[in-house]
Design a protein around this motif. Structure first.
Motif, PDB file in Angstrom:
ATOM      1  N   HIS A 144       3.124  -0.361   3.453  1.00 44.05           N
ATOM      2  CA  HIS A 144       3.933  -0.205   2.246  1.00 44.05           C
ATOM      3  C   HIS A 144       4.051   1.262   1.854  1.00 44.05           C
ATOM      4  O   HIS A 144       5.146   1.740   1.483  1.00 44.05           O
ATOM      5  N   ARG A 145       2.952   1.997   1.932  1.00 44.44           N
ATOM      6  CA  ARG A 145       2.990   3.423   1.599  1.00 44.44           C
ATOM      7  C   ARG A 145       3.919   4.187   2.544  1.00 44.44           C
ATOM      8  O   ARG A 145       4.562   5.156   2.155  1.00 44.44           O
ATOM      9  N   GLU A 146       3.971   3.710   3.790  1.00 40.78           N
ATOM     10  CA  GLU A 146       4.839   4.358   4.780  1.00 40.78           C
ATOM     11  C   GLU A 146       6.286   3.917   4.657  1.00 40.78           C
ATOM     12  O   GLU A 146       7.166   4.447   5.342  1.00 40.78           O
ATOM     13  N   GLY A 147       6.544   2.910   3.813  1.00 34.29           N
ATOM     14  CA  GLY A 147       7.897   2.411   3.654  1.00 34.29           C
ATOM     15  C   GLY A 147       8.330   1.444   4.727  1.00 34.29           C
ATOM     16  O   GLY A 147       9.534   1.201   4.903  1.00 34.29           O
ATOM     17  N   THR A 148       7.360   0.830   5.448  1.00 34.38           N
ATOM     18  CA  THR A 148       7.707  -0.070   6.556  1.00 34.38           C
ATOM     19  C   THR A 148       7.319  -1.528   6.290  1.00 34.38           C
ATOM     20  O   THR A 148       7.381  -2.343   7.198  1.00 34.38           O
ATOM     21  N   LEU A 149       6.894  -1.839   5.055  1.00 35.95           N
ATOM     22  CA  LEU A 149       6.621  -3.239   4.701  1.00 35.95           C
ATOM     23  C   LEU A 149       7.902  -3.818   4.106  1.00 35.95           C
ATOM     24  O   LEU A 149       8.341  -3.406   3.030  1.00 35.95           O
ATOM     25  N   PRO A 150       8.529  -4.774   4.793  1.00 35.78           N
ATOM     26  CA  PRO A 150       9.879  -5.224   4.386  1.00 35.78           C
ATOM     27  C   PRO A 150       9.940  -5.896   3.019  1.00 35.78           C
ATOM     28  O   PRO A 150      10.913  -5.745   2.304  1.00 35.78           O
ATOM     29  N   HIS A 151       8.926  -6.709   2.661  1.00 34.90           N
ATOM     30  CA  HIS A 151       8.950  -7.317   1.337  1.00 34.90           C
ATOM     31  C   HIS A 151       7.527  -7.628   0.897  1.00 34.90           C
ATOM     32  O   HIS A 151       6.593  -7.606   1.706  1.00 34.90           O
ATOM     33  N   PRO A 152       7.311  -7.895  -0.385  1.00 38.48           N
ATOM     34  CA  PRO A 152       5.950  -7.986  -0.917  1.00 38.48           C
ATOM     35  C   PRO A 152       5.130  -9.117  -0.299  1.00 38.48           C
ATOM     36  O   PRO A 152       5.652 -10.133   0.152  1.00 38.48           O
ATOM     37  N   VAL A 153       3.819  -8.899  -0.330  1.00 39.39           N
ATOM     38  CA  VAL A 153       2.839  -9.879   0.127  1.00 39.39           C
ATOM     39  C   VAL A 153       1.802 -10.028  -0.979  1.00 39.39           C
ATOM     40  O   VAL A 153       1.464  -9.057  -1.658  1.00 39.39           O
ATOM     41  N   ARG A 154       1.323 -11.252  -1.176  1.00 41.43           N
ATOM     42  CA  ARG A 154       0.267 -11.487  -2.167  1.00 41.43           C
ATOM     43  C   ARG A 154      -1.021 -11.912  -1.463  1.00 41.43           C
ATOM     44  O   ARG A 154      -1.005 -12.791  -0.589  1.00 41.43           O
ATOM     45  N   LEU A 155      -2.124 -11.317  -1.869  1.00 38.39           N
ATOM     46  CA  LEU A 155      -3.450 -11.705  -1.402  1.00 38.39           C
ATOM     47  C   LEU A 155      -4.072 -12.624  -2.443  1.00 38.39           C
ATOM     48  O   LEU A 155      -4.077 -12.305  -3.636  1.00 38.39           O
ATOM     49  N   ILE A 156      -4.596 -13.756  -1.998  1.00 37.52           N
ATOM     50  CA  ILE A 156      -5.278 -14.690  -2.894  1.00 37.52           C
ATOM     51  C   ILE A 156      -6.710 -14.855  -2.397  1.00 37.52           C
ATOM     52  O   ILE A 156      -6.944 -15.346  -1.288  1.00 37.52           O
TER      53      ILE A 156
END
Length: 415
Positions: A144-156
């Motif tokens: 995500h910091r690199e701008g390569t995570l396409p959409h959000p992810v949630r950790l549970i």
């Protein structure tokens, strides 16, 4: 066994990593070592359901160090953490881990990270599940910091999986599934080699409920059983006859099963007691039969107890429904594992009679659970779940992390 006793290079294991270089999100060596240390620390400090304060704090601290903003659940243990912020147009993929331990002693000998808490052990692999989701979160945060995570992810990170009906309903009430479109998880499988996973469309676990039965009646001298309610005989018949009766009142393919774990009555050899107790579980492969199970079990117990004029008090605690894997999400996991380690790293698995509260999430959103191989390749002995000597091949941590990161990336590409 752990990484202490297995020095086989990961790339040389069955399945290899033929396509790993074509997909980002692999596990850096420094983070791999950190995650093994995290898992061992968690293993040494097991906490029971809804008491996982140290565990929750450790996860929260590490996520905050990565620049994330985890939120502790309303129950006080467990947490959720989002990676990336979306516009709400694309549903989030959730990665779920359970964080609690079991109330049994750790019986491993010569293990440097054996439990330090008496009669508490991570004997179901929740420490590995937690470490896998933590590791995946840290890798995805870097993407995500690199701008390569396409959409959000949630950790549970969910508490109290081992406490019926599980901590999943509390996590859901705390907003764990808000905005979630799909959810995935893994469960350690000591019968599958590290480096492989097991998948199945449809039901992969079973429903599991808890059953408590009290029988009461006038006792007396064993010389005059005809003047008593013979509760020892009544309890014995309930233990034997109820499972048989229940099994004959549903389709055998439903796998409805009553199994006792405790029976208790009396104090001495020549006195018929006034009270007896039985406790056990009700398990079922089929969702419809599970819904009918309480009425069937109640009726069978009352029928048998009435033959001995015993009064019954039945406590039937609803546990969890079966985990039913959604075909599309199951294939997402298959594609992710194939991308990392080749098609030979995925094997078909069967439905088990174990229960898992991951099923509650699937009442709301589609999802799937994979069986994560944790056996040292070539080892013949199986260290089964819920046993004090249970341990994992820590190479499975890398496998789980890279499975989840690949799933997150492929899920984004497919929706």
């Amino acid at each position: 066994m752990s990484a202490d006793t297995d020095s086989t290079p990961e790339a040389d294991r069955p399945g290899g990593t033929p396509l790993a270089g074509t997909l980002p999100g692999t596990l850096p060596e420094a983070l791999r070592a950190e995650l093994i240390a995290f898992r061992r620390d968690m293993h040494m400090h097991p906490e029971l359901g809804n008491q996982e304060f140290r565990t929750t704090a450790a996860i929260k601290t590490r996520l905050e160090r990565a620049g994330l903003t985890p939120r502790v659940l309303a129950t006080g243990t467990g947490l959720i953490c989002d990676i990336g912020t979306g516009d709400g147009a694309r549903p989030v993929l959730a990665l779920r881990a359970d964080i609690d331990a079991l109330p049994i002693p750790d019986t491993k000998t010569g293990c440097a990270y054996r439990s330090t808490v008496p009669d508490r052990a991570h004997a179901c692999g929740h420490d590995a599940h937690t470490t896998v989701v933590l590791g995946a979160g840290l890798v995805l945060a870097e993407l995500h910091r690199e701008g390569t995570l396409p959409h959000p992810v949630r950790l549970i990170f969910q508490p109290a999986e081992e406490v019926l009906p599980g901590g999943a309903p509390d996590a859901i009430a705390s907003g764990a599934l808000d905005g979630v479109g799909r959810i995935i998880g893994v469960h350690c499988d000591p019968r599958v080699d590290a480096g492989r996973i097991g998948l199945r469309h449809g039901p992969i676990t079973s429903a599991c409920d808890r059953l408590e039965v009290s029988l009461d009646g006038p006792g007396g001298h064993t010389a005059r059983p005809h003047l008593t309610t013979d509760l020892v005989a009544a309890a014995a018949r309930v233990a034997i006859d109820v499972p048989a009766l229940v099994a004959r009142r549903v389709d055998a393919r439903s796998g409805l099963s009553v199994t006792w774990g405790r029976i208790e009555s009396g104090h001495t050899c020549n006195v018929i007691p006034q009270h007896a107790e039985l406790s056990g579980t009700v398990r079922c492969l089929d969702l419809d039969a599970w819904r009918r199970a309480p009425d069937l079990v109640h009726a069978a117990i009352d029928e048998v107890a009435s033959m001995y004029r015993a009064k019954t008090e039945i406590t039937y605690v609803r546990g969890v429904p079966p985990v039913v894997n959604h075909p599309d999400v199951t294939e997402l996991l298959r594609s992710a594992m194939t991308a990392r380690r080749g098609a030979g790293s995925v094997e078909d698995t069967v439905q088990s009679l174990g229960g898992e509260d991951f099923s509650w999430y699937l009442e709301h959103v589609p999802g799937a659970m994979a069986r994560l191989g944790v056996r040292v390749p070539g080892e013949r002995a199986v260290r089964d779940l819920h046993q004090g000597d249970f341990d994992v091949d820590e190479a499975a941590i890398t496998v789980g992390v890279e499975l989840f990161t690949a799933a997150a990336l492929l899920d984004a590409a497919s929706r």
